[in-house]
Design an enzyme around this catalytic site. Structure first.
Site, PDB file in Angstrom:
ATOM      1  CG  ASP A  97      -2.132   0.782   1.175  1.00 37.60           C
ATOM      2  OD1 ASP A  97      -2.097   1.817   0.495  1.00 37.60           O
ATOM      3  OD2 ASP A  97      -3.137   0.403   1.812  1.00 37.60           O
ATOM      4  CG  ASP A 192      -3.986   6.152   1.045  1.00 37.09           C
ATOM      5  OD1 ASP A 192      -4.949   5.445   1.373  1.00 37.09           O
ATOM      6  OD2 ASP A 192      -3.722   7.251   1.593  1.00 37.09           O
ATOM      7  CD  GLU A 242      -8.748   5.262  -0.678  1.00 37.60           C
ATOM      8  OE1 GLU A 242      -9.606   5.080   0.192  1.00 37.60           O
ATOM      9  OE2 GLU A 242      -7.668   5.826  -0.440  1.00 37.60           O
ATOM     10  CG  HIS A 316      -8.448   0.084   6.022  1.00 40.99           C
ATOM     11  ND1 HIS A 316      -8.386  -0.175   4.658  1.00 40.99           N
ATOM     12  CD2 HIS A 316      -7.898   1.303   6.203  1.00 40.99           C
ATOM     13  CE1 HIS A 316      -7.812   0.841   4.062  1.00 40.99           C
ATOM     14  NE2 HIS A 316      -7.495   1.755   4.963  1.00 40.99           N
ATOM     15  CG  ASP A 317     -10.617   3.631   5.002  1.00 38.79           C
ATOM     16  OD1 ASP A 317      -9.982   3.687   6.067  1.00 38.79           O
ATOM     17  OD2 ASP A 317     -10.102   3.811   3.883  1.00 38.79           O
TER      18      ASP A 317
HETATM   19  C1  GLC Z   1      -7.282   6.205   2.584  1.00 43.26           C
HETATM   20  C2  GLC Z   1      -7.059   5.109   3.583  1.00 43.26           C
HETATM   21  C3  GLC Z   1      -7.491   5.596   4.928  1.00 43.26           C
HETATM   22  C4  GLC Z   1      -6.641   6.779   5.298  1.00 43.26           C
HETATM   23  C5  GLC Z   1      -6.684   7.852   4.213  1.00 43.26           C
HETATM   24  C6  GLC Z   1      -5.579   8.838   4.379  1.00 43.26           C
HETATM   25  O1  GLC Z   1      -8.607   6.536   2.440  1.00 43.26           O
HETATM   26  O2  GLC Z   1      -7.715   3.951   3.164  1.00 43.26           O
HETATM   27  O3  GLC Z   1      -7.432   4.599   5.914  1.00 43.26           O
HETATM   28  O4  GLC Z   1      -7.096   7.337   6.498  1.00 43.26           O
HETATM   29  O5  GLC Z   1      -6.517   7.313   2.928  1.00 43.26           O
HETATM   30  O6  GLC Z   1      -4.344   8.251   4.091  1.00 43.26           O
END
Ligand code: GLC
Ligand code: CA
Length: 536
Positions: A97, A192, A242, A316-317
């Site tokens: 990641d 990310d 993402e 995880h979010d």
């Molecule tokens: C992404 C991650 C999340 C994190 C954010 C900032 O959305 O999945 O867990 O808090 O980025 O890095």
């Protein structure tokens, strides 16, 4: 190139909550190593592991202070190399990641920037008169540094300063990080919040508002992604970006079939159908009509363009899907299987988030002290400041907090769910006594064995990996359905999203049942029934 992942499924590990090998209450690399045979038993080909690099853990590792070293709380570089090699021997590749939109404020680059070194200040985004932007985690997106007379941008926590991708040196540094892990034998990458990296020009003249909304899909985004992919030679690896609040048109480009950008994207529109007026910190049952609209638009749109999608309900979010769109009670098992079915037969690559495959539920925390997540704690404060009662604020967190998806993996009915010998860093839901991997492993009708079957079917039936997709009308808002076609074959997938018997009309369901969560076919769709019919 795409064949590598079209018929594959990815498993996501949130390392801190997966398996603790040394009794300190924190999941770690050696814990993952001990569970590789379990992951292998799912049939997945890749594991995406959330960041375990050096970090002060203000955002649980999404605040990296050293991209090339392992956070000692999770193990050593040697452990990491062994983990990669052992997975490799099982035919499983790791996706690491890469958190490249921002670093930790404890990264050496940022420390130099704070000390006033102009070279490193240009690694970040400092402004004298910044616009009034709010951060994703609540509060201002700018933090003033009095000694410099300037503020720096942090779209997330103040401990996560945003990098300046317009600076070619920053881009080179980050490419080197990718090369480093590629050299260690990693098979793919997750990037990310990647579509936030290219910031708008003339920042200071922009209006007030949510910072991230001004930065998404910015002016140089495609150029920067193409450069990153080309210069690191990862175009033939599995990569997923993402993408925050993006559009279909953008995602078509991000995952175009030429392979110049990424293999696929995560987007989140389908996980906002229970946001009242678009707000996350609200309570609302899912809008199924909207859910269907979004999936049909994205599935058909991406398919028509030849682009590829990441398919997921959980990470995880996100809160746990069975608690969110399913049923924790009477229809726990049926609804978990139905939700899995709905995603796994779509066109794209499915991601299973640890615990989803055994039907893990939300955390059911009853006091604010049980929450650990920075976003949840901030928004609890914001809700309370806005006059929301303690009980109501806790109810909202109970439904929306990211910690709902971060409780430890429930391995057994024994001490601490088999997660740790010591004291877990975060609470474990009581239901581990019945919801756990060990119990489900031995039960042929379990959710776990159903997921194993879904992963296997995708490998065995090219129509699931390759077929066209089209949503079909069932004459009933609560029953969502689509069909896949390849050659002379047709696959029909019908899913009842509610706890009642439901009637469907106008759907042709002749053929054999490939999989379902009740046996046989029925006049009415049973509560949370999922039915997959193969014809031809
Ligand atoms: C992404 C991650 C999340 C994190 C954010 C900032 O959305 O999945 O867990 O808090 O980025 O890095
Ligand atoms: Ca540990």
């Amino acid at each position: 190139m795409q064949d590598k992942y079209k018929s594959s499924t990815v498993y996501q590990i949130y390392i801190k909550s997966f398996c603790d090998s040394n009794g300190d209450g924190i999941g770690d690399i050696n814990g993952i190593r001990s569970k590789l045979p379990y992951i292998k038993s799912l049939g997945v080909k890749y594991i995406w592991i959330t960041p375990f690099f050096c970090s002060p853990m203000a955002d649980n590792g999404y605040d990296v202070s050293d991209y090339r070293n392992v956070n000692p709380m999770f193990g050593t570089m040697e452990d990491c190399e062994k983990m990669i090699a052992e997975a490799d021997a099982l035919g499983i590749g790791f996706m690491f990641d890469m958190v490249f939109n921002h670093t930790s404020d404890e990264h050496e680059w940022f420390k130099k920037a704070l000390a006033g070194d102009p070279e490193y200040m240009d690694y970040y985004i400092f402004r004298e008169n910044p616009p009034e932007w709010t951060s994703v985690f609540g509060g201002s997106a700018w933090k003033i540094v009095p000694s410099l007379g300037k503020s720096y941008l942090h779209l997330f926590d103040p401990k996560q300063p945003d990098l300046n991708w317009d600076n070619p040196k920053v881009r080179e540094e980050l490419k080197d990080v990718v090369r480093f892990w590629k050299g260690k034998g990693v098979k793919g990458f997750r990037f990310d919040v990647l579509n936030l990296i290219s910031k708008p020009a003339n920042l200071e003249s922009l209006p007030a508002g949510a910072g991230a909304s001004f930065c998404k899909d910015g002016p140089h985004i495609h150029e920067y992604i193409r450069e990153l992919v080309e210069d690191t030679g990862i175009g033939d690896m599995i990569t997923v970006g993402e993408m925050s609040s993006t559009t279909l048109e953008q995602c078509v480009q991000y995952s175009n079939p030429s392979g110049s950008e990424l293999s696929m994207c995560f987007n989140f529109h389908h996980l906002k159908v229970d946001y009242k007026d678009g707000g996350k910190w609200t309570l609302m049952p899912p809008d199924l009509h909207e859910l269907r609209r979004i999936f049909s638009e994205w599935q058909e749109g991406m398919s028509n363009a030849g682009s590829w999608q990441a398919l997921f309900w959980c990470n995880h979010d996100q809160p746990r899907i069975v608690s969110r769109f399913g049923d924790e009670g009477q229809y726990w098992k049926e609804s978990a299987k139905m939700l899995a079915t709905f995603i796994h037969f779509m066109r794209g690559t499915p991601y299973i988030y640890q615990g989803e495959e055994i039907g893990m539920t939300n955390a059911h925390f009853t006091s604010i002290e049980q929450y650990k997540d920075v976003e949840s704690l901030n928004y609890y404060g914001i809700m309370r400041d806005n006059g929301v009662s303690e009980a109501e604020a806790l109810k909202v967190l109970g439904s929306k907090s990211r910690d709902n998806g971060r409780t430890p993996m429930q391995w057994t009915s024994g001490h601490n769910a088999g997660f740790t010998e010591g004291e877990s860093w975060i609470g474990i839901p009581e239901n581990y006594k019945s919801i756990n991997a060990e119990a489900e492993d031995n039960d042929s009708g379990s959710i776990l064995n159903y997921y194993r079957e879904l992963v296997r079917l995708r490998k065995d039936y090219p129509i699931i990996a390759e077929g066209d997709v089209r949503f079909i009308d069932t004459g009933n808002d609560k029953v969502l359905a689509y069909e896949r076609r390849l050659g002379g074959q047709r696959l029909a997938v019908l899913c009842n999203f509610c706890a009642d018997d439901e009637k469907v009309t106008g759907v042709d369901i002749k053929g054999k049942v490939l999989i379902g969560n009740y046996s046989g076919t029925h006049k009415m769709m049973k509560p949370y029934e999922a039915l997959v019919i193969l014809e031809g």
